[in-house]
Motif scaffolding. Sequence first.
Motif, mmCIF file in Angstrom:
data_model
loop_
_atom_site.group_PDB
_atom_site.id
_atom_site.type_symbol
_atom_site.label_atom_id
_atom_site.label_comp_id
_atom_site.label_asym_id
_atom_site.label_seq_id
_atom_site.Cartn_x
_atom_site.Cartn_y
_atom_site.Cartn_z
ATOM 1 N N ARG A 1 0.816 -1.222 0.000
ATOM 2 C CA ARG A 1 0.000 0.000 0.000
ATOM 3 C C ARG A 1 0.845 1.266 0.000
ATOM 4 N NH1 ARG A 1 -3.791 -2.370 4.674
ATOM 5 N NH2 ARG A 1 -4.827 -3.930 3.398
ATOM 6 N N ARG B 1 -7.386 -14.919 1.601
ATOM 7 C CA ARG B 1 -7.489 -13.454 1.602
ATOM 8 C C ARG B 1 -8.046 -12.945 0.281
ATOM 9 N NH1 ARG B 1 -2.620 -14.861 3.875
ATOM 10 N NH2 ARG B 1 -2.418 -14.300 6.053
ATOM 11 N N SER C 1 -8.772 -9.185 -0.307
ATOM 12 C CA SER C 1 -7.556 -8.371 -0.450
ATOM 13 C C SER C 1 -6.894 -8.607 -1.799
ATOM 14 C CB SER C 1 -6.560 -8.694 0.665
ATOM 15 O OG SER C 1 -7.090 -8.321 1.910
ATOM 16 N N TYR C 2 -6.871 -9.853 -2.241
ATOM 17 C CA TYR C 2 -6.257 -10.148 -3.533
ATOM 18 C C TYR C 2 -7.098 -9.609 -4.686
ATOM 19 C CZ TYR C 2 -2.204 -12.701 -1.950
ATOM 20 O OH TYR C 2 -0.992 -13.017 -1.396
ATOM 21 N N ARG D 1 -8.768 -6.774 -4.556
ATOM 22 C CA ARG D 1 -8.398 -5.354 -4.599
ATOM 23 C C ARG D 1 -7.011 -5.171 -5.216
ATOM 24 N NH1 ARG D 1 -10.944 -5.684 0.399
ATOM 25 N NH2 ARG D 1 -8.945 -5.792 1.505
#
Length: 119
Positions: free
Chosen positions: A39, A64, A67-68, A70
């Motif tokens: 990030r 996840r 998250s992956y 995104r």
Amino acid sequence: HLSRAPPPSTSREMPAGAERKALASQLDAYLADVLVRARIFKDELLAAAMELLLAAPQATVRRRMASYARLLRQALDAGLSYPSLATSAIDTLETWIETMPDEVTPHLDVVFPAFNAYL
């Protein structure tokens, strides 16, 4: 006279059960750390981190997926400046859809809007 150690084995043996689990756990923790730290990355470092994460084992991705997803969206956005990253992102998406459709389908609404920039 010096004795020499035997040459290293050229065959790649899979680690034994407990060792394999420990390695998988360490890899999972490392990739989770990169996922968080990415990030704050920029430019080439960010692109390299994304390439690494897009190549993560599917077991890690499954744990996840949000998250992956995104990350995949971010990779597609960055792919406008880094075409090889766009190619990796598209290849990864195709693989995920083929191999784990139940996990990825609920997150496609996050990913698909990134394709508008390519039209």
